[in-house]
Design a protein around this motif. Sequence first.
Motif, PDB file in Angstrom:
ATOM      1  N   SER A  48       0.812  -1.214   0.000  1.00  0.00           N
ATOM      2  CA  SER A  48       0.000   0.000   0.000  1.00  0.00           C
ATOM      3  C   SER A  48       0.843   1.260   0.000  1.00  0.00           C
ATOM      4  O   SER A  48       0.311   2.349  -0.222  1.00  0.00           O
ATOM      5  CB  SER A  48      -0.935   0.008   1.216  1.00  0.00           C
ATOM      6  N   ARG A  49       2.141   1.128   0.252  1.00  0.00           N
ATOM      7  CA  ARG A  49       3.001   2.309   0.166  1.00  0.00           C
ATOM      8  C   ARG A  49       3.029   2.863  -1.267  1.00  0.00           C
ATOM      9  O   ARG A  49       3.380   4.017  -1.485  1.00  0.00           O
ATOM     10  CB  ARG A  49       4.422   1.983   0.610  1.00  0.00           C
ATOM     11  N   ILE A  50       2.647   2.033  -2.237  1.00  0.00           N
ATOM     12  CA  ILE A  50       2.601   2.493  -3.629  1.00  0.00           C
ATOM     13  C   ILE A  50       1.642   3.675  -3.764  1.00  0.00           C
ATOM     14  O   ILE A  50       1.922   4.645  -4.483  1.00  0.00           O
ATOM     15  CB  ILE A  50       2.185   1.336  -4.559  1.00  0.00           C
ATOM     16  N   LEU A  51       0.532   3.631  -3.041  1.00  0.00           N
ATOM     17  CA  LEU A  51      -0.435   4.716  -3.119  1.00  0.00           C
ATOM     18  C   LEU A  51       0.101   5.979  -2.456  1.00  0.00           C
ATOM     19  O   LEU A  51      -0.234   7.089  -2.890  1.00  0.00           O
ATOM     20  CB  LEU A  51      -1.758   4.279  -2.469  1.00  0.00           C
ATOM     21  N   VAL A  52       0.920   5.822  -1.421  1.00  0.00           N
ATOM     22  CA  VAL A  52       1.532   6.983  -0.770  1.00  0.00           C
ATOM     23  C   VAL A  52       2.461   7.695  -1.739  1.00  0.00           C
ATOM     24  O   VAL A  52       2.429   8.922  -1.891  1.00  0.00           O
ATOM     25  CB  VAL A  52       2.285   6.546   0.502  1.00  0.00           C
ATOM     26  N   GLU A  53       3.293   6.945  -2.433  1.00  0.00           N
ATOM     27  CA  GLU A  53       4.234   7.535  -3.383  1.00  0.00           C
ATOM     28  C   GLU A  53       3.520   8.062  -4.632  1.00  0.00           C
ATOM     29  O   GLU A  53       4.036   8.949  -5.320  1.00  0.00           O
ATOM     30  CB  GLU A  53       5.287   6.505  -3.764  1.00  0.00           C
ATOM     31  N   GLU A  54       2.365   7.522  -4.915  1.00  0.00           N
ATOM     32  CA  GLU A  54       1.600   8.023  -6.069  1.00  0.00           C
ATOM     33  C   GLU A  54       1.060   9.434  -5.800  1.00  0.00           C
ATOM     34  O   GLU A  54       0.921  10.231  -6.735  1.00  0.00           O
ATOM     35  CB  GLU A  54       0.446   7.061  -6.365  1.00  0.00           C
ATOM     36  N   MET A  55       0.795   9.723  -4.537  1.00  0.00           N
ATOM     37  CA  MET A  55       0.287  11.049  -4.200  1.00  0.00           C
ATOM     38  C   MET A  55       1.400  12.091  -4.222  1.00  0.00           C
ATOM     39  O   MET A  55       1.226  13.188  -4.753  1.00  0.00           O
ATOM     40  CB  MET A  55      -0.384  11.006  -2.822  1.00  0.00           C
ATOM     41  N   TRP A  56       2.559  11.781  -3.622  1.00  0.00           N
ATOM     42  CA  TRP A  56       3.669  12.747  -3.534  1.00  0.00           C
ATOM     43  C   TRP A  56       4.909  12.025  -3.034  1.00  0.00           C
ATOM     44  O   TRP A  56       4.804  11.195  -2.112  1.00  0.00           O
ATOM     45  CB  TRP A  56       3.289  13.881  -2.578  1.00  0.00           C
ATOM     46  N   PRO A  57       6.092  12.323  -3.646  1.00  0.00           N
ATOM     47  CA  PRO A  57       6.344  13.246  -4.751  1.00  0.00           C
ATOM     48  C   PRO A  57       6.532  12.499  -6.070  1.00  0.00           C
ATOM     49  O   PRO A  57       7.241  11.491  -6.105  1.00  0.00           O
ATOM     50  CB  PRO A  57       7.648  13.906  -4.314  1.00  0.00           C
ATOM     51  N   ARG A  58       5.926  12.957  -7.084  1.00  0.00           N
ATOM     52  CA  ARG A  58       6.110  12.432  -8.434  1.00  0.00           C
ATOM     53  C   ARG A  58       5.605  13.469  -9.418  1.00  0.00           C
ATOM     54  O   ARG A  58       5.012  14.478  -9.024  1.00  0.00           O
ATOM     55  CB  ARG A  58       5.391  11.093  -8.616  1.00  0.00           C
ATOM     56  N   TYR A  59       5.869  13.252 -10.703  1.00  0.00           N
ATOM     57  CA  TYR A  59       5.382  14.202 -11.711  1.00  0.00           C
ATOM     58  C   TYR A  59       3.876  14.393 -11.557  1.00  0.00           C
ATOM     59  O   TYR A  59       3.116  13.434 -11.366  1.00  0.00           O
ATOM     60  CB  TYR A  59       5.669  13.689 -13.128  1.00  0.00           C
TER      61      TYR A  59
END
Length: 459
Positions: A48-59
């Motif tokens: 579920s950490r994938i959803l955390v990184e999908e929110m921020w930070p990324r393009y």
Amino acid sequence: MIADYLDLCRGLIDTVSAQENAIAKAAGLFSETILAGRMVHLFGSGHSRILVEEMWPRYGSFPGFNPIVELSLSFHNQVVGANGQRQAMFLENVHGLAGRILRNFETTPQDCALIASSSGCNLVPIEMAEEFKRRGIKVVAILSKAHSEASRSQRRDGRKLQDFADIILDTGAPVGDAMIEIPGLETPVGPGSTIGGCLLINAIKVEVAALLTEAGHPPTVLTAPVLVGRDRSEDLFDRAYDEHGRRLSKLYATLGEAAPVSREVGRSEGRGLNRTNRTDRFEPAPRIDRSDSVSRERREPRESRSNRGGSDESRSRLDVERGRSDDRSIRRTPDVESVREARPARDAREARPAREPREARPERDAREIEEPRRQAEPVVRQEVPPSIAPQSQEVLKPSNWDRMDDIERRMWSRENGQAPSAPSGGRSTDSRGRGSETGGSSDGQRRPERRGGRETSRR
């Protein structure tokens, strides 16, 4: 199988689309938090950490979110061995770990939280939501409703993540998460929770960006160089990271000044009573301005303050204004000037008399600081004439008796129980035990004798 999986993913889009109102409500909470200068806390364990990184930070994302990713719960790329999957799955159900994680942050009710867990049944995500709720923070949960309802909670009381959430968003993943049944294969493959979760995350993100822009505070979005050029892209990245750092610093600025956070979350879970559920637990203790009262106390003598008139009520009010406590166990440091005024002058008779100087010690005899005495020669038995030793007809004396100085003879006599006697050369001792030549000088030195035309010393 590919077409079947994509068709099922389109069904996940329909599930997310049906939750547009809930998504808009979550985006409204998040935008209010970001406009207030605070942060939205993100947490997910395991995959579920994938959803955390999908929110921020990324393009395509912007500051205002605090990703809380505990590596012990999510870094398991080695699968086995150190930092493996077994340890991560074990730690995900350790009671009290969530409280230890959140002890690092000073939050306020202006913050928000988003917690992702496909099953919503593991202990750490549940306790994270419980702890956020205890701090007065709104919680948005992302989970699979079908999978969560069919799963058993790891809490003793059976409560799940959705029981501590203000808004629940469903990924649409089926029971067990995997969506494709393959003939001849016992268990299904192709999970769908990540697809539905990422749809929810980005739907929230774009709505928050729109709300911030409408409020006159457009976000600083991480943008690829291919769209805005390298210089502009680098400038956006730096500005976004700087803003994130400034927002994050507020979570540490007053850490520890508020009442301490409970070390264990849900201590009495499953017992129907939660002893740590206190609404005022995280509010800082009120501070009393004592500047005026302290300066007034320093200006007035202690006697005038203690004898000042007034009713009991007025004196109590004054005590409260000065920050005095009724608890006698708490003692305030007395004012230096008042202590000096209240302390009576010491009577002259009580003053300690001056110490008299010590008398000068007499100089030690030169013979007492001579180099170590020579070791006495073996004692031999010899007869001593009665005229020399009338107290004994036969005594034991060393053969070098005449060559020994007075101190050596006294020590020998004391050790052998003999009274000291004058040496054969007419030597006597004074009251201090120091010897001198009879008929000679009293400086302790022997007169030289002339033998064979030259002077020789008996020493």
